[in-house]
Scaffold this active site. Structure first.
Site, mmCIF file in Angstrom:
data_model
loop_
_atom_site.group_PDB
_atom_site.id
_atom_site.type_symbol
_atom_site.label_atom_id
_atom_site.label_comp_id
_atom_site.label_asym_id
_atom_site.label_seq_id
_atom_site.Cartn_x
_atom_site.Cartn_y
_atom_site.Cartn_z
ATOM 1 N N LYS A 126 0.837 -1.200 0.000
ATOM 2 C CA LYS A 126 0.000 0.000 0.000
ATOM 3 C C LYS A 126 0.875 1.254 0.000
ATOM 4 O O LYS A 126 0.668 2.170 -0.808
ATOM 5 C CB LYS A 126 -0.920 0.009 1.218
ATOM 6 C CG LYS A 126 -1.849 1.215 1.263
ATOM 7 C CD LYS A 126 -2.692 1.241 2.525
ATOM 8 C CE LYS A 126 -1.877 1.680 3.722
ATOM 9 N NZ LYS A 126 -2.717 1.904 4.922
ATOM 10 N N ASP A 145 -6.639 1.133 1.224
ATOM 11 C CA ASP A 145 -6.565 1.479 2.633
ATOM 12 C C ASP A 145 -7.866 1.067 3.309
ATOM 13 O O ASP A 145 -8.701 0.380 2.713
ATOM 14 C CB ASP A 145 -6.266 2.967 2.811
ATOM 15 C CG ASP A 145 -7.484 3.841 2.558
ATOM 16 O OD1 ASP A 145 -8.422 3.387 1.864
ATOM 17 O OD2 ASP A 145 -7.511 4.977 3.061
#
Length: 228
Positions: A126, A145
């Site tokens: 991420k 997220d």
């Protein structure tokens, strides 16, 4: 309860169109002026609000300008300098390790590949995706997220739970040119309307196509729990 469109591809396209209209200026909210600052800010943002990170980095970036600055500082000093972000002690160690690795292996520069970025302390896929997209203009995937994770499940775009497999589902649904914007649109909507505990379904531009709408539905598909 909203009704999803005939296919997940059509559902994704309609969601993106509506969110673009709702949030025309959607973009990253972390403040940075170069790739190193971006990398540090994203590492600090894990399980912490962007607003708090921006407050902390305002002074941090004045005192730490190079990878060597982070490498030469002690973990204790770094932890003190980022006090206020979640897990500041662990992240202080990450910053020192990142600084050392960048200085020793990358001439102090932030690398531009997924494998090199995820080899840095405290950097997962991420974080690497954010740095690639906003630091190098390289879009390899979709940043998943907590907002993206929650909203994509609520909207029926995926039934998966882990970010890595959610990303796989999304990259097969979302046009590549929308991969970067997708995350920011979902973050904006997750903060403003589709919150974790009490989403404002009555004021949501997606309510009529959302199978999780609590107006007449029973289940939050993000958690698989009943609305209370």
């Amino acid at each position: 309860m909203g009704d999803t469109l005939d296919s997940r591809e059509a559902q994704a396209a309609e969601v993106i169109d509506r969110l673009h209209e709702e949030y025309p200026d959607s973009t990253i909210s972390l403040q940075f002026s170069n790739r190193l600052e971006l990398l540090v800010a994203v590492v600090l943002s894990a399980q912490c609000t962007d607003e708090r990170v921006n407050e902390v980095t305002e002074d941090l970036f004045e005192n730490y300008e190079t990878a060597e600055d982070y490498a030469e500082a002690s973990e204790e000093q770094l932890a003190e300098d980022i006090y206020g972000v979640t897990f500041h002690n662990n992240k202080g160690g990450y910053l020192k390790g990142i600084g050392r690795k960048l200085a020793d292996e990358h001439d102090g520069e932030v690398p531009d590949t997924m494998s090199e970025l995820t080899d840095l302390p405290g950097v997962g896929r991420k974080t690497a995706n954010v740095v690639l997209q906003h630091g190098h203009d390289v879009v390899e995937g979709i940043v998943v997220d907590t907002h993206v994770q929650r909203l994509t499940r609520r909207l029926g775009l995926t039934e998966r739970e882990r970010p890595e497999v959610i990303e796989d589902d999304l990259t097969s649904l979302v046009p590549r040119e929308e991969w970067q914007a997708f995350t920011h649109l979902f973050i904006d909507h997750g903060r403003a309307v589709c919150t974790a505990r009490n989403p404002d379904c009555a004021d949501c531009v997606l309510e009529d196509i959302c199978p999780s709408s609590k107006l007449d539905g029973e289940t939050d598909l993000a958690s698989s729990e009943s609305w209370t």
